[in-house]
Design a protein around this motif. Structure first.
Motif, short mmCIF file in Angstrom:
data_model
loop_
_atom_site.label_atom_id
_atom_site.label_comp_id
_atom_site.label_asym_id
_atom_site.label_seq_id
_atom_site.Cartn_x
_atom_site.Cartn_y
_atom_site.Cartn_z
N TYR A 269 0.86 -1.16 0.00
CA TYR A 269 0.00 0.00 0.00
C TYR A 269 0.91 1.22 0.00
CZ TYR A 269 0.96 0.53 5.00
OH TYR A 269 1.56 0.69 6.21
N TYR A 270 0.33 2.40 -0.10
CA TYR A 270 1.12 3.62 -0.21
C TYR A 270 0.81 4.54 0.96
CZ TYR A 270 2.42 2.18 -4.87
OH TYR A 270 2.93 1.49 -5.93
N ASP A 271 1.86 4.94 1.66
CA ASP A 271 1.76 5.89 2.76
C ASP A 271 2.05 7.27 2.18
OD1 ASP A 271 1.62 7.15 5.16
OD2 ASP A 271 3.65 6.54 5.80
N VAL A 272 1.01 8.11 2.08
CA VAL A 272 1.13 9.42 1.45
C VAL A 272 1.63 10.43 2.47
CG1 VAL A 272 -0.08 11.25 0.20
CG2 VAL A 272 -0.69 8.84 -0.17
N ALA A 273 2.76 11.10 2.15
CA ALA A 273 3.32 12.15 3.01
C ALA A 273 3.42 13.44 2.21
CB ALA A 273 4.69 11.73 3.54
N ILE A 274 3.59 14.55 2.91
CA ILE A 274 3.69 15.87 2.29
C ILE A 274 5.10 16.41 2.56
CG2 ILE A 274 2.68 18.17 2.13
CD1 ILE A 274 0.81 15.95 1.31
N ARG A 275 5.74 16.97 1.50
CA ARG A 275 7.07 17.55 1.66
C ARG A 275 7.14 18.83 0.83
NH1 ARG A 275 9.94 16.84 -2.95
NH2 ARG A 275 9.44 15.03 -4.26
N ASP A 276 8.22 19.60 1.02
CA ASP A 276 8.42 20.84 0.27
C ASP A 276 8.69 20.54 -1.21
OD1 ASP A 276 8.11 22.24 2.59
OD2 ASP A 276 10.27 22.45 2.98
N TYR A 277 8.28 21.48 -2.03
CA TYR A 277 8.51 21.35 -3.47
C TYR A 277 10.00 21.48 -3.76
CZ TYR A 277 8.47 22.48 -8.45
OH TYR A 277 8.71 22.49 -9.81
N GLN A 278 10.52 20.60 -4.63
CA GLN A 278 11.91 20.63 -5.06
C GLN A 278 11.95 20.74 -6.58
OE1 GLN A 278 13.80 17.11 -3.51
NE2 GLN A 278 13.53 17.72 -1.36
N GLN A 279 13.04 21.31 -7.05
CA GLN A 279 13.18 21.49 -8.49
C GLN A 279 13.19 20.13 -9.19
OE1 GLN A 279 16.62 23.72 -9.66
NE2 GLN A 279 15.97 23.94 -11.79
N GLY A 280 12.37 20.02 -10.22
CA GLY A 280 12.26 18.76 -10.94
C GLY A 280 10.99 17.99 -10.63
#
Length: 463
Positions: A231-242
């Protein structure tokens, strides 16, 4: 005198001390496994009187009723109207007392509450009995416990039960002691409703079998190569280039005031399959097997045997050990039908515990399959289970059998090319007679356990 002093002490005691004193009282415990904890008392009252509830009449009540009938007979013989009136009055007096006492049946409102979780066999189950009406109540326990606790109401009473056998056990109806001021009637009438308590199978302690732990992996099993479900554990992180614009989490970005993207972490969870033999003829094979009747509550009792109860305890213990290790268990019978009615909703640690809890709860009503002998005696598994085993090439498979012939063992050994990690438990009455079966399975690389199932869960490992 002692009663008066005790009453005055209760009235003079502060309320907090009285409450603490009640909490310090020892809660009565009733254990159906202890045969010496109670003595069965047979009722000497004739069955016809118990059926008509005439056993409520005391000796004085029978004397009054008999005297009334005798006076009516004399009045009929001698034609005396005063004797007739007196005799009828005595008969009516006894009848009214009996009818009023019998009319109390079911009138008293008694409430029961299960204070502990759904118990397993051998665990303590706490029950509370509560009534707001003035009465003298005696609880009616399931067969095997003996006489239940008594309660003078209004008030409440807590008591503990230890069930020695799984099933749907029935508490009640309670019995209310009724009497009249004239002493003509005294006895017990049923009152209140019943409470059905589902008792799950006993959890076997597997620490006594050291070799079992070699194949049963613990928490790190979810990261092993045998994991198939994910299954997939969805997390939130800062936007990075690319990062792709499709990964932007717009709601989180609005809250944080900057671009935030989704990051999906792949998490793997191990799977395992437990196959439990539920064929009636495999567990009630000969006269050596101690056949049991498991209480089914308001339904019919369930057929079982001592060996099958031991197998259920073993399956429950294995299931608990795998679920706590992160495995998601599938429970099947020999035909491939699931042993639990609930279906998996997700693949996670919580779902692994839920799978086991569903199976363990189902053991309270699990019965042997008496549909008849197999059409093909050499093949144990149905087509559905045989196909399902193809997906468990590198996952643990646990098989628990009650009977295995040499031909069936030879057919079972052919599955070793498909199933690599298997543990086989054969619970029989005489393990020494199964050397040929063990030889057929010796070349599979599986772990095979021939166990004396008639000894029960406690004595299986020599405990």
């Amino acid at each position: 005198m002692g009663w008066k002093s005790r009453t005055s002490f209760k009235n003079c005691s502060p309320a907090p001390q009285s409450a603490s004193w009640h909490r310090m009282e020892k809660i009565p415990r009733f254990d159906s496994r202890n045969a010496l904890s109670w003595v069965r008392s047979e009722n000497s009252t004739p069955a016809i009187l118990r059926r008509l509830r005439l056993d409520l009449l005391t000796v004085r009540g029978w004397c009054v009723l008999g005297a009334g009938i005798f006076l009516v007979f004399l009045a009929f013989m001698f034609g005396r109207h005063e004797l007739m009136a007196l005799g009828i009055s005595l008969v009516v007096l006894a009848g009214i007392s009996w009818a009023l006492a019998l009319g109390l049946r079911g009138r008293t409102r008694i409430q029961r509450q299960l204070l502990s979780a759904v118990p397993s066999a051998g665990e303590v189950c706490r029950v509370q009995l509560h009534c707001l009406e003035p009465a003298t109540i005696q609880e009616q326990l399931p067969e095997g416990f003996g006489r239940g606790p008594m309660l003078d109401t209004p008030g409440e009473l807590e008591y503990e039960l230890i069930f020695g056998r799984r099933g749907i056990h029935q508490l009640g109806p309670a019995q209310q002691i009724v009497s009249d001021t004239l002493g003509l009637v005294r006895g017990m009438v049923n009152t209140g409703e019943t409470l059905e308590i589902p008792v799950r199978s006993e959890l076997m302690d597997l620490h006594r079998l050291a070799s079992l732990g070699e194949q049963m992996l613990t928490g790190d099993a979810r990261h092993s190569r045998s994991t198939t479900a994910d299954y997939y554990d969805v997390a939130i992180r800062d936007y990075q280039q690319g990062d792709s614009i499709r990964q932007v989490h717009w709601k989180a970005s609005a809250r944080q005031g900057k671009l935030m993207v989704r990051q999906e972490n792949h998490v793997a969870t191990a799977q395992a399959l437990l196959i439990l033999d539920t064929k009636f003829e495999h567990w009630c094979h000969s006269g050596v097997d101690l056949r049991l009747s498991i209480p089914g509550g308001s339904n019919e009792d369930l057929p079982s045997s001592r060996r099958f109860e031991t197998a259920l305890s073993l399956a429950s213990g294995i299931g608990l050990r795998y679920s706590t290790g992160g495995y998601q268990l599938s429970f099947r019978d020999l035909s491939g039908a699931p042993l639990t009615s609930q279906h998996r909703q997700a693949t996670s640690d919580a779902a692994a515990d839920s799978d086991f809890d569903s199976f363990h709860a189902a053991t309270a009503e699990l019965a042997l399959d008496a549909s008849g002998p197999d059409t093909n005696a050499s093949e144990l598994f149905g087509d559905g289970l045989h196909k399902e085993l193809l997906g468990f090439r590198d996952e643990p498979v646990i098989m628990i059998f009650g009977e295995l012939t040499v031909a069936q063992a030879r057919w079972l050994a052919t599955l070793a090319r498909t199933v690599r990690l298997a543990e086989v438990f054969i619970l029989v009455a005489h393990p020494e007679r199964y050397d040929s079966v063990q030889q057929e399975l010796a070349g599979t690389g599986w772990k095979v356990h021939l166990l004396p199932g008639t000894m029960g869960a406690a004595g299986m490992w020599g405990g």
